[in-house]
Design a protein around this motif. Structure first.
Motif, short mmCIF file in Angstrom:
data_model
loop_
_atom_site.label_atom_id
_atom_site.label_comp_id
_atom_site.label_asym_id
_atom_site.label_seq_id
_atom_site.Cartn_x
_atom_site.Cartn_y
_atom_site.Cartn_z
N LEU A 136 9.01 -3.32 -9.91
CA LEU A 136 8.78 -4.38 -8.90
C LEU A 136 8.73 -3.56 -7.62
O LEU A 136 9.66 -3.08 -7.39
N ILE A 137 7.41 -3.75 -6.96
CA ILE A 137 7.16 -2.87 -5.73
C ILE A 137 7.10 -3.89 -4.59
O ILE A 137 6.41 -4.92 -4.48
N ASP A 138 7.72 -3.39 -3.44
CA ASP A 138 7.61 -3.71 -2.19
C ASP A 138 6.22 -4.45 -1.88
O ASP A 138 5.38 -3.44 -1.85
N ASP A 139 6.02 -5.38 -1.13
CA ASP A 139 4.66 -5.79 -0.65
C ASP A 139 4.52 -5.13 0.80
O ASP A 139 3.37 -5.32 1.43
N ALA A 140 5.33 -4.46 1.35
CA ALA A 140 5.54 -3.79 2.66
C ALA A 140 4.64 -2.64 2.36
O ALA A 140 4.80 -1.90 1.29
N ASP A 141 4.25 -1.98 3.49
CA ASP A 141 3.48 -0.34 2.99
C ASP A 141 4.69 0.43 2.83
O ASP A 141 6.02 0.44 3.31
N LEU A 142 4.28 1.63 1.95
CA LEU A 142 5.40 2.39 1.28
C LEU A 142 5.05 3.64 1.63
O LEU A 142 3.94 4.13 1.68
N PRO A 143 6.02 4.21 2.57
CA PRO A 143 5.73 5.61 2.95
C PRO A 143 5.94 6.59 1.61
O PRO A 143 6.69 7.64 1.77
N ALA A 144 4.96 6.47 0.84
CA ALA A 144 4.87 7.41 -0.53
C ALA A 144 3.72 8.09 -0.83
O ALA A 144 2.50 7.45 -0.60
N ALA A 145 3.80 8.98 -1.46
CA ALA A 145 2.78 9.61 -2.29
C ALA A 145 2.85 9.18 -3.85
O ALA A 145 4.00 9.62 -4.49
N VAL A 146 2.26 8.46 -4.30
CA VAL A 146 2.20 8.07 -5.54
C VAL A 146 1.17 8.86 -6.62
O VAL A 146 0.21 8.91 -6.13
N SER A 168 0.93 20.81 -9.55
CA SER A 168 1.71 22.00 -8.89
C SER A 168 1.22 22.13 -7.59
O SER A 168 1.88 22.28 -6.43
N ALA A 169 -0.11 22.19 -7.40
CA ALA A 169 -0.67 22.35 -5.94
C ALA A 169 -0.36 21.28 -5.17
O ALA A 169 0.14 21.32 -4.17
N LEU A 170 -0.37 20.06 -5.62
CA LEU A 170 0.04 18.85 -4.94
C LEU A 170 1.57 18.93 -4.37
O LEU A 170 1.84 18.56 -3.18
N LEU A 171 2.38 19.29 -5.43
CA LEU A 171 3.80 19.40 -4.86
C LEU A 171 3.96 20.13 -3.79
O LEU A 171 4.80 19.91 -2.69
N LYS A 172 3.01 21.37 -3.68
CA LYS A 172 3.34 22.32 -2.58
C LYS A 172 2.78 21.75 -1.35
O LYS A 172 3.52 22.08 -0.15
N ILE A 173 1.77 21.11 -1.46
CA ILE A 173 1.12 20.42 -0.43
C ILE A 173 2.07 19.31 0.50
O ILE A 173 2.46 19.14 1.55
N ASP A 202 7.34 14.37 4.75
CA ASP A 202 8.37 13.76 4.49
C ASP A 202 8.16 12.53 3.48
O ASP A 202 8.98 11.58 3.17
N LEU A 203 6.91 12.78 2.82
CA LEU A 203 6.46 11.50 2.02
C LEU A 203 7.59 11.39 0.77
O LEU A 203 7.75 12.58 0.15
N ARG A 204 7.81 10.54 0.27
CA ARG A 204 8.66 10.34 -1.05
C ARG A 204 7.51 10.46 -2.14
O ARG A 204 6.56 9.80 -2.04
N ILE A 205 7.83 11.23 -3.28
CA ILE A 205 6.84 11.57 -4.37
C ILE A 205 7.21 10.52 -5.51
O ILE A 205 8.48 10.41 -6.05
N ARG A 237 0.79 -1.39 -0.12
CA ARG A 237 0.14 -0.08 -0.09
C ARG A 237 0.86 1.29 -0.08
O ARG A 237 1.85 1.28 0.84
N ALA A 238 0.54 2.26 -0.89
CA ALA A 238 1.09 3.74 -0.93
C ALA A 238 0.35 4.29 0.06
O ALA A 238 -0.91 4.21 0.20
N GLU A 239 0.91 5.12 0.83
CA GLU A 239 0.24 6.08 2.00
C GLU A 239 -0.75 6.95 1.33
O GLU A 239 -1.75 7.04 1.76
N LEU A 240 -0.41 7.60 0.36
CA LEU A 240 -1.38 8.34 -0.51
C LEU A 240 -1.26 7.99 -1.88
O LEU A 240 -0.09 7.95 -2.54
N PHE A 241 -2.23 8.13 -2.71
CA PHE A 241 -2.24 8.03 -4.03
C PHE A 241 -3.30 9.01 -4.75
O PHE A 241 -4.46 9.28 -4.36
N PHE A 242 -2.35 9.80 -5.74
CA PHE A 242 -3.37 10.94 -6.49
C PHE A 242 -3.73 10.84 -7.77
O PHE A 242 -2.59 10.36 -8.39
N SER A 243 -4.62 11.11 -8.21
CA SER A 243 -4.88 11.21 -9.93
C SER A 243 -5.26 12.71 -9.95
O SER A 243 -6.33 12.93 -9.85
#
Ligand SMILES: Cc1cc2nc3c(=O)[nH]c(=O)nc-3n(C[C@H](O)[C@H](O)[C@H](O)COP(=O)(O)OP(=O)(O)OC[C@H]3O[C@@H](n4cnc5c(N)ncnc54)[C@H](O)[C@@H]3O)c2cc1C
Length: 318
Positions: free
Chosen positions: A75-85, A52-57, A62-65, A38-44
């Motif tokens: 190949l994505i880890d099946d552990a939780d990812l501290p990421a905004a995808v 641009s607004a999203l990058l400012k937020i 500390d989330l990796r984008i 799971r990605a912590e947050l997922f944006f479309s």
């Protein structure tokens, strides 16, 4: 998961971001390998201003984008990812149009749509991409390519770098930039676009009769037939062909008698030795372990280090 998502962040997203947001979104379904946690947050996002607004937020977290295209090289880890995808799946990112004598294609457009549009408009040059299941954005970042079907001595391979003229990106501060070909650095399955958000690109193609274009598409399809026969979930070639070797990665793996080797729920494809397939319910760990076993076997027999071509997103990468 040690989450960053909280009421304050939620408030900002609701106030400034127009697109769809998913919290704790499983990523497996967004990849061709069908592996991923799971990605912590997922944006479309809905449009460029939305990114641009999203990058400012997200800049204050500390989330990796990360951007995901069609997920066909991952190949994505099946552990939780501290990421905004971020996924550019809104139609506004899939636009393909003529711009003078060039073709503009949005990053979210499928490579197949770029080929079809170019054919419809009597333009040749991108047919070699036929059968590569990615998006324009992913293919630019990876400098996707194939062996040339035509016997041209000084051009044994064709890749995105051969047809791209300019790339439109958004930098980490939300500014749009246009990079010309000489500002871009393309190598074998990599580019200096990694880390930017690719919005689209202008392709320089040549006029040609539609019949000739179709023949070229057919010729590249015939070349791919062997690999496209792999029916189980996969991410294409797992390893780069090694530099300075007369043999491809697939040939080296086959010479180690690993073709068809099963390890848990993953397998070195019995059709193409440089593919590793998910036989059903495979996890990240077994996939990574089989990759390492293949690397070890090839190293032991040939003293050649196989470098992964697929990109690996690991859970602990914050
Ligand atoms: C059956 C099969 C056959 C394949 N054959 C080939 C082949 O012949 N040649 C070849 O080169 N590859 C091949 N591939 C691999 C893959 O399809 C290509 O690398 C493709 O270009 C990846 O595109 P994608 O949209 O799926 O990218 P993804 O896998 O989603 O992402 C790949 C990388 O690009 C980044 N990215 C994606 N979109 C953006 C964006 N808009 N902005 C910034 N970064 C972005 C991601 O963050 C990641 O780093 C194959 C894969 C499969 C499954």
């Amino acid at each position: 998961m040690n989450t960053i998502y909280n009421a304050e962040l939620d408030q900002k997203i609701k106030q400034f971001f127009k697109g769809a947001v998913k919290v704790s979104e499983p990523l497996a379904a967004y990849t061709s390998l069908k592996i991923g946690g799971r990605a912590e947050l997922f944006f479309s996002p809905v449009d460029v201003e939305d990114i641009s607004a999203l990058l400012k937020i997200l800049g204050s977290t500390d989330l990796r984008i990360d951007v995901i295209g069609a997920g066909t090289n991952l190949l994505i880890d099946d552990a939780d990812l501290p990421a905004a995808v971020i996924k550019l799946d809104n139609p506004s990112f899939k636009n393909i149009s003529l711009d003078d004598d060039r073709v503009y294609a949005g990053a979210g457009a499928a490579l197949g749509s770029l080929i079809e549009f170019s054919k419809q408009n009597g333009l040749t040059g991108c047919e070699f991409l036929v059968g590569i299941p990615g998006t324009v954005g992913g293919a630019l970042v990876m400098n996707a390519g194939v062996r040339n079907v035509w016997d041209v001595e000084d051009k044994p391979y064709l890749s995105m770098s051969d047809i791209i003229e300019q790339v439109q990106v958004m930098d980490q501060d939300g500014n749009i930039r246009i990079y010309s070909h000489d500002q871009l650095k393309f190598e074998y399955r990599s580019s200096n676009l990694k880390g930017c958000i690719v919005l689209g690109g202008w392709f320089s193609l040549r006029s040609e009769q539609p019949g000739e274009i179709q023949q070229t598409i057919d010729a590249f399809w015939r070349l791919r037939k062997k690999t496209q026969a792999v029916t189980m979930p996969n991410a294409g070639c797992v390893f780069k062909n090694p530099d300075g070797s007369h043999f491809s990665a697939g040939e080296l793996i086959e010479d180690c008698s690993l073709k068809g080797m099963v390890f848990g729920n993953v397998q070195v494809s019995p059709v193409h030795a440089n593919y590793i397939v998910n036989k059903g319910g495979a996890g990240f760990g077994e996939m990574k372990e089989l990759i390492m076993k293949v690397q070890q076997a090839v190293w032991q027999k040939f003293k050649i280090e196989l470098e992964p071509e697929i990109e690996i997103w690991e859970g602990s990468y914050r």
